[in-house]
Every structure is written in C-alpha cells, then in structure tokens.
Scaffold this active site. Structure first.
Site, mmCIF file in Angstrom:
data_model
loop_
_atom_site.group_PDB
_atom_site.id
_atom_site.type_symbol
_atom_site.label_atom_id
_atom_site.label_comp_id
_atom_site.label_asym_id
_atom_site.label_seq_id
_atom_site.Cartn_x
_atom_site.Cartn_y
_atom_site.Cartn_z
ATOM 1 N N LYS A 197 6.838 -2.708 5.343
ATOM 2 C CA LYS A 197 7.896 -2.006 6.076
ATOM 3 C C LYS A 197 9.230 -2.169 5.369
ATOM 4 C CE LYS A 197 5.106 -0.620 9.209
ATOM 5 N NZ LYS A 197 4.553 0.690 8.973
ATOM 6 N N CYS A 198 10.142 -1.272 5.695
ATOM 7 C CA CYS A 198 11.501 -1.256 5.174
ATOM 8 C C CYS A 198 12.112 -2.650 5.282
ATOM 9 C CB CYS A 198 12.318 -0.251 5.978
ATOM 10 S SG CYS A 198 14.049 -0.200 5.531
ATOM 11 N N PRO A 199 12.748 -3.122 4.258
ATOM 12 C CA PRO A 199 13.101 -2.490 2.976
ATOM 13 C C PRO A 199 12.143 -2.831 1.834
ATOM 14 C CG PRO A 199 14.341 -4.509 3.161
ATOM 15 C CD PRO A 199 13.464 -4.405 4.412
#
Length: 76
Positions: free
Chosen positions: A14-16
């Site tokens: 998941k981000c980042p």
C-alpha cells in the site's frame, strides 16, 4: 543497456511503498533502464506518475489489468 525491463511485482503493498520501491529501483539503475511495476494499490496510478515527475523519471506506458496497474518507468 538491458533490453528486458526490471520487473517489480508490488501487489499487496500500500501507499507509499510502491512509489518508494520504484524510486529506489530507478535511482540504482543505469540511465535508459526501464522498470516495469505491477501494483494493486488504488493510489498507484496517481502516486507513481507523481513520483516520476518529482524525481525526473519518465512514464513510458501504463495499462490497467483487472485490479492491477502495469506501468513502465524509465530513468533518463
């Protein structure tokens, strides 16, 4: 220069993290290197091009494949 792109399968991250891993791979590569990133993070279509614009890398091509993004990035 290697004609085969370096492939980063970042599904599940998941981000980042997808942008961070892609940036690290591009920064460590030789000029002209293409890195193929496969990611299923919903923010990847925004984060990866944004990282490239900020860091001076190029988006060569991108496509959606189901819930995944396949994007080709190049170090100039």
């Amino acid at each position: 220069m290697n004609d085969q792109p370096t492939r980063l399968d970042l599904r599940g991250l998941k981000c980042p993290l997808p942008a961070l891993f892609a940036r690290r791979a591009l920064a460590r590569s030789q000029p002209g290197t293409i890195v193929e990133v496969i990611a299923d993070d919903p923010l990847a279509p925004v984060d990866l091009p944004h990282m490239c614009a900020k860091e001076g890398f190029e988006v060569v091509d991108s496509a959606r494949e189901g819930n995944c993004l396949r994007i080709f990035l190049r170090r100039p």
